[in-house]
Design an enzyme around this catalytic site. Structure first.
Site, PDB file in Angstrom:
ATOM      1  CD  GLU A 126     -43.419 -30.898 -12.493  1.00 50.14           C
ATOM      2  OE1 GLU A 126     -44.592 -31.025 -12.884  1.00 50.14           O
ATOM      3  OE2 GLU A 126     -42.828 -31.775 -11.853  1.00 50.14           O
ATOM      4  CG  ASN A 128     -38.086 -28.455  -8.262  1.00 43.58           C
ATOM      5  OD1 ASN A 128     -36.890 -28.726  -8.211  1.00 43.58           O
ATOM      6  ND2 ASN A 128     -39.032 -29.376  -8.106  1.00 43.58           N
ATOM      7  CG  HIS A 162     -38.035 -37.416 -11.967  1.00 41.30           C
ATOM      8  ND1 HIS A 162     -38.189 -38.286 -10.904  1.00 41.30           N
ATOM      9  CD2 HIS A 162     -38.629 -36.260 -11.585  1.00 41.30           C
ATOM     10  CE1 HIS A 162     -38.851 -37.673  -9.931  1.00 41.30           C
ATOM     11  NE2 HIS A 162     -39.127 -36.448 -10.315  1.00 41.30           N
ATOM     12  CD  GLU A 173     -39.529 -33.726  -7.855  1.00 40.79           C
ATOM     13  OE1 GLU A 173     -40.021 -34.539  -8.663  1.00 40.79           O
ATOM     14  OE2 GLU A 173     -40.077 -32.648  -7.565  1.00 40.79           O
ATOM     15  CG  ASP A 203     -36.979 -41.251  -9.846  1.00 39.28           C
ATOM     16  OD1 ASP A 203     -36.813 -40.634 -10.926  1.00 39.28           O
ATOM     17  OD2 ASP A 203     -38.099 -41.340  -9.292  1.00 39.28           O
TER      18      ASP A 203
HETATM   19  O1  G3I Z   1     -55.166 -38.896  -2.836  1.00 39.41           O
HETATM   20  C1  G3I Z   1     -55.401 -40.246  -3.151  1.00 39.41           C
HETATM   21  C2  G3I Z   1     -55.613 -41.024  -1.921  1.00 39.41           C
HETATM   22  O2  G3I Z   1     -56.731 -40.540  -1.246  1.00 39.41           O
HETATM   23  C3  G3I Z   1     -55.743 -42.507  -2.290  1.00 39.41           C
HETATM   24  O3  G3I Z   1     -55.756 -43.238  -1.112  1.00 39.41           O
HETATM   25  C4  G3I Z   1     -54.577 -42.968  -3.159  1.00 39.41           C
HETATM   26  C5  G3I Z   1     -54.740 -44.376  -3.621  1.00 39.41           C
HETATM   27  O4  G3I Z   1     -53.947 -44.639  -4.736  1.00 39.41           O
HETATM   28  O5  G3I Z   1     -54.451 -42.114  -4.270  1.00 39.41           O
HETATM   29  C6  G3I Z   1     -54.179 -40.829  -3.793  1.00 39.41           C
HETATM   30  O6  G3I Z   1     -53.577 -39.897  -4.606  1.00 39.41           O
HETATM   31  C7  G3I Z   1     -52.367 -40.236  -5.237  1.00 39.41           C
HETATM   32  C8  G3I Z   1     -51.209 -39.493  -4.582  1.00 39.41           C
HETATM   33  O7  G3I Z   1     -50.028 -39.673  -5.342  1.00 39.41           O
HETATM   34  C9  G3I Z   1     -50.941 -39.946  -3.171  1.00 39.41           C
HETATM   35  O8  G3I Z   1     -50.582 -41.281  -3.148  1.00 39.41           O
HETATM   36  C10 G3I Z   1     -52.537 -39.818  -6.676  1.00 39.41           C
HETATM   37  O9  G3I Z   1     -53.505 -40.639  -7.278  1.00 39.41           O
HETATM   38  C11 G3I Z   1     -51.234 -39.931  -7.397  1.00 39.41           C
HETATM   39  O10 G3I Z   1     -51.400 -39.353  -8.685  1.00 39.41           O
HETATM   40  C12 G3I Z   1     -50.165 -39.172  -6.647  1.00 39.41           C
HETATM   41  O11 G3I Z   1     -48.967 -39.304  -7.376  1.00 39.41           O
HETATM   42  C13 G3I Z   1     -47.947 -38.405  -7.029  1.00 39.41           C
HETATM   43  C14 G3I Z   1     -47.647 -37.493  -8.207  1.00 39.41           C
HETATM   44  O12 G3I Z   1     -46.567 -36.629  -7.876  1.00 39.41           O
HETATM   45  C15 G3I Z   1     -48.824 -36.638  -8.608  1.00 39.41           C
HETATM   46  O13 G3I Z   1     -48.514 -35.812  -9.651  1.00 39.41           O
HETATM   47  C16 G3I Z   1     -46.706 -39.211  -6.692  1.00 39.41           C
HETATM   48  O14 G3I Z   1     -46.944 -39.963  -5.499  1.00 39.41           O
HETATM   49  C17 G3I Z   1     -45.520 -38.290  -6.486  1.00 39.41           C
HETATM   50  O15 G3I Z   1     -44.345 -39.052  -6.384  1.00 39.41           O
HETATM   51  C18 G3I Z   1     -45.378 -37.357  -7.674  1.00 39.41           C
HETATM   52  O16 G3I Z   1     -44.316 -36.467  -7.420  1.00 39.41           O
HETATM   53  C19 G3I Z   1     -44.007 -35.556  -8.474  1.00 39.41           C
HETATM   54  C20 G3I Z   1     -43.517 -34.277  -7.828  1.00 39.41           C
HETATM   55  O17 G3I Z   1     -44.460 -33.789  -6.907  1.00 39.41           O
HETATM   56  C21 G3I Z   1     -43.184 -33.228  -8.874  1.00 39.41           C
HETATM   57  N1  G3I Z   1     -42.259 -33.744  -9.858  1.00 39.41           N
HETATM   58  C22 G3I Z   1     -42.617 -35.019 -10.474  1.00 39.41           C
HETATM   59  C23 G3I Z   1     -42.894 -36.070  -9.411  1.00 39.41           C
HETATM   60  C24 G3I Z   1     -43.193 -37.417 -10.029  1.00 39.41           C
HETATM   61  O18 G3I Z   1     -44.377 -37.371 -10.777  1.00 39.41           O
END
Ligand code: G3I
Length: 351
Positions: A162, A203, A239, A268, A270
């Site tokens: 990104e 990517n 996406h 990725e 969806d």
């Molecule tokens: O780390 C905390 C954890 O300690 C806590 O228990 C939990 C409770 O909600 O939150 C945790 O962090 C979250 C993390 O996912 C793990 O679940 C973050 O708040 C949340 O923001 C994070 O979201 C991820 C996101 O990337 C962050 O930018 C998504 O799961 C993940 O699907 C998403 O993936 C990204 C790719 O890496 C890059 N491309 C876009 C894609 C979708 O946004």
């Protein structure tokens, strides 16, 4: 058409599957070559999913489906910098190691995600605490530490993620500010030194069709390769949202990378919708999944197609796009939707 294209040949894949079946560490049911992976295999295009490691540990049907359906896996979060080095110098590979072990036991290749990104950085990485020169050293060390830890066990890495704005300019990130635009080439050079066997990806999202962003990335990949920078592949996240319509020129976009000899992958995928879902939206979604897979199967160097979660039960979408969701090929009960059937039939047609 039976074409084993990039990557492992049929014999090697068969051997890995047999080894995997013999080596399950956790006593889980042996994953045979069934599900989507069985129809993908003859095409030479791997089928993958992002894996939620909490779900993998706690949800047996989820774990069974990951093993049954896919021959490549990507950690959804657990190889990100904030997870692997939460405080400086203290590494935590626990969940990432678990995924790599799971993949080995199930004959799956691992896509490493992600080394250089502006998001999900640990809070100790910031521009107040470090000079630009120190940030450069930290980024280099991060790449060597993480790739070194997994050396030889990761099939492909998302090295830079990104890095571009929608208008094709470079995104203003901590890495651009500290290292200048050369950070992308440097990251690929370091990554290649750290694990020469991994396929190295640039990517991004919103690069499915031909637009200012995908063209800027195409130009960068072409120029870096001319300069001898070890960048081998371009990852298209995929996406989509059906409310925006589906991009019409995905195949043309892939073809221009193909003509450069660059590998591509959908990394990725969806296809979200405004909830509630209905039959028409679900059908439009299936078309979105299908059109990207078809494009992948129609070019020579597209090596894998990964969904960003295969069940709505754990999808990131509703948490980020309020009122949207139902974005994956299986519902919350892991029941296949038309998108799943489309993926299956598309692989069958190509295999
Ligand atoms: O780390 C905390 C954890 O300690 C806590 O228990 C939990 C409770 O909600 O939150 C945790 O962090 C979250 C993390 O996912 C793990 O679940 C973050 O708040 C949340 O923001 C994070 O979201 C991820 C996101 O990337 C962050 O930018 C998504 O799961 C993940 O699907 C998403 O993936 C990204 C790719 O890496 C890059 N491309 C876009 C894609 C979708 O946004």
């Amino acid at each position: 058409m039976n074409r084993i294209r990039a990557g492992l040949g049929a014999a090697a894949i068969a051997a890995i599957t047999v080894l995997g079946a013999a080596a399950l560490p956790n006593g889980a049911a042996v994953a045979g070559d069934t599900g989507l992976r069985s129809v993908a295999r003859p095409t030479g295009v791997k089928i993958g999913t992002a894996v939620n490691m909490d779900a993998l540990a706690a949800d047996a049907p989820y774990q069974e489906a990951v093993g049954r359906e896919f021959n490549t896996v990507t950690p959804e979060n657990v190889m990100k910098w904030e997870v692997v080095e939460p405080t400086q110098g203290n590494y935590n590979w626990t969940q990432a190691d678990q995924l790599v072990d799971f993949a080995r036991a199930h004959g799956q290749a691992v896509r490493g995600h992600v080394l250089v990104w502006h998001s999900q950085l640990p809070s100790w990485i910031n521009e107040t605490a470090f000079t630009p020169a120190q940030l450069r050293d930290l980024l280099r060390q991060h790449i060597f530490a993480e790739m070194g830890h997994f050396r030889g066990r990761i099939w492909a890495w998302d090295v830079v993620n990104e890095a571009f704005n929608e208008d094709g300019t470079l995104r203003d990130t901590i890495w651009l500010r500290a290292l200048g635009p050369g950070y992308i080439a440097d990251a690929f050079r370091w990554a290649h030194q750290a694990d020469p066997s991994a396929i190295l990806f640039l990517n991004d999202y919103n690069v499915e069709g031909i637009n200012a962003k995908s063209t800027a990335e195409y130009n960068l990949v072409r120029d870096l390769r001319r300069q001898g920078v070890p960048i081998q592949a371009f990852g298209i996240q995929g996406h989509l949202g059906i409310q925006y319509g589906l991009p019409g020129d995905v195949l043309q976009n892939l073809r221009r990378f193909d003509a450069l000899g660059v590998k591509t992958a959908f990394t990725e995928v969806d296809v979200r919708m405004i909830l509630p879902d209905d039959n028409i939206k679900t059908q439009a979604q299936a078309e979105g999944f299908g059109l990207m897979l078809r494009a992948c199967l129609l070019v020579r160097h597209c090596i894998s197609y990964t969904v960003w979660g295969f069940t709505d039960k754990y999808s990131w979408v509703p948490g980020v796009f309020s009122g949207q969701g139902a974005a994956t090929p299986m519902d919350e009960n892991l029941q296949p939707k038309p998108a799943y059937e489309t993926l299956k039939q598309t692989f069958q047609l190509a295999g």
